[in-house]
Design a protein around this motif. Structure first.
Motif, PDB file in Angstrom:
ATOM      1  N   VAL A  85      41.929  39.205  45.457  1.00 41.53           N
ATOM      2  CA  VAL A  85      42.634  40.224  46.244  1.00 41.53           C
ATOM      3  C   VAL A  85      43.797  39.612  47.021  1.00 41.53           C
TER       4      VAL A  85
ATOM      5  N   SER B 255      36.398  51.896  41.324  1.00 45.47           N
ATOM      6  CA  SER B 255      37.866  51.883  41.374  1.00 45.47           C
ATOM      7  C   SER B 255      38.415  53.255  41.759  1.00 45.47           C
TER       8      SER B 255
ATOM      9  N   VAL C 112      36.748  48.785  51.841  1.00 44.62           N
ATOM     10  CA  VAL C 112      38.121  49.156  51.501  1.00 44.62           C
ATOM     11  C   VAL C 112      38.557  50.398  52.251  1.00 44.62           C
TER      12      VAL C 112
ATOM     13  N   HIS D 125      28.261  45.387  45.289  1.00 40.59           N
ATOM     14  CA  HIS D 125      29.631  45.895  45.329  1.00 40.59           C
ATOM     15  C   HIS D 125      29.676  47.419  45.430  1.00 40.59           C
TER      16      HIS D 125
ATOM     17  N   TYR E 298      39.695  44.636  43.191  1.00 42.75           N
ATOM     18  CA  TYR E 298      38.417  44.480  43.882  1.00 42.75           C
ATOM     19  C   TYR E 298      37.244  44.542  42.913  1.00 42.75           C
ATOM     20  N   THR E 299      37.396  45.298  41.841  1.00 42.75           N
ATOM     21  CA  THR E 299      36.282  45.559  40.930  1.00 42.75           C
ATOM     22  C   THR E 299      36.250  44.616  39.729  1.00 42.75           C
TER      23      THR E 299
ATOM     24  N   ILE F  51      36.131  37.680  44.794  1.00 43.49           N
ATOM     25  CA  ILE F  51      36.922  38.879  45.092  1.00 43.49           C
ATOM     26  C   ILE F  51      37.993  38.584  46.127  1.00 43.49           C
TER      27      ILE F  51
ATOM     28  N   LEU G 181      31.703  47.688  48.771  1.00 43.26           N
ATOM     29  CA  LEU G 181      33.149  47.760  48.546  1.00 43.26           C
ATOM     30  C   LEU G 181      33.784  49.073  49.034  1.00 43.26           C
TER      31      LEU G 181
ATOM     32  N   THR H  85      46.064  45.996  43.901  1.00 40.28           N
ATOM     33  CA  THR H  85      45.200  45.232  44.800  1.00 40.28           C
ATOM     34  C   THR H  85      43.844  45.903  44.946  1.00 40.28           C
ATOM     35  N   ARG H  86      43.839  47.224  45.093  1.00 43.95           N
ATOM     36  CA  ARG H  86      42.581  47.955  45.219  1.00 43.95           C
ATOM     37  C   ARG H  86      41.793  47.914  43.915  1.00 43.95           C
TER      38      ARG H  86
END
Length: 227
Positions: A111, A141, A227, A219, A128-129, A107, A223, A124-125
């Motif tokens: 990223v 997401s 984030v 995650h 992450y997934t 990840i 995550l 970009t966000r």
């Protein structure tokens, strides 16, 4: 024909038919890793949508039914996992370190590359997934401000590339033991990698299922907070 295109069940049935066609092509080409069933299915469905002019929103009225089935399908992976659960208990520390460090590294690299090369915050966000199985990726997401539709695309691309590249890469490095191969496929290539592991053997599939499940759980917990 217009009325048929507006029926949710039509698109659900078409998606299943496209996947079955991809599966037949995959088998007839000797399980060629370059054309997995999911890739063929995606191409067929997208082509139908383009030719018919049907929007994504209309399609998802039927695709939603299939999306609901993803969760139970993931739970069914507990069957191969159970066969090797006693061995896994003795290796819990190694598995935990592999999942944590492996998923964190994949990840972080993705990223950073997306941030510096693309520079778009939403993308970009979303990226992450990329290494999580689809139902979890879609949920996360939305929580982190990503794009759900794009998240599923990243997940599919990551899974296909992982299933294609991981087995020969580990073989070249002489690290293709069943446990290592299964963990790597599960961590980096989620459900598509686990599907590939099912073809390689029961031990590979069990470890891939374990790694995919733990990665998705980790995650989902970490995550959104990071984030």
């Amino acid at each position: 024909m217009t009325h048929l295109f507006s029926l949710p069940l039509f698109w659900a049935a078409l998606t299943i038919a496209a996947f079955l066609a991809g599966q037949q092509l995959y088998r007839r080409t000797g399980n060629n890793a370059f054309i997995p069933p999911i890739l063929t299915g995606v191409v067929l469905v997208v082509s139908c949508l383009e030719l018919s002019g049907v929007s994504y929103q209309t399609y998802m009225q039927g695709g939603h039914y299939l999306n609901l089935m993803l969760g139970p399908v993931v739970v069914m992976l507990a069957v191969p996992l159970y066969q090797f659960i006693h061995t896994m208990r003795k290796q819990w520390l190694r598995i935990a370190l592999a999942v944590t460090l492996g998923s964190g590294t994949t990840i972080a690299c993705a990223v950073l590359l997306a941030h510096f090369w693309i520079g778009d915050d939403a993308i970009t966000r979303t990226i992450y997934t990329k290494s999580i199985t689809t139902p979890v990726a879609l949920a996360i997401s939305e929580q982190v401000g990503g794009i759900s539709a794009l998240a599923s695309a990243f997940v599919i691309i990551t899974g296909i590339l992982g299933a294609l590249m991981i087995p020969p890469l580990l073989k070249t490095l002489r690290m293709d033991e069943p446990q290592t191969l299964g963990l790597t496929l599960g961590i980096c290539a989620h459900a598509i990698g686990t599907s590939r592991a099912l073809e390689l053997g029961p031990q590979q599939s069990a470890y891939a299922a374990m790694a995919m499940t733990l990665t998705a759980t980790l995650h989902a917990l970490v995550l959104p907070w990071i984030v």
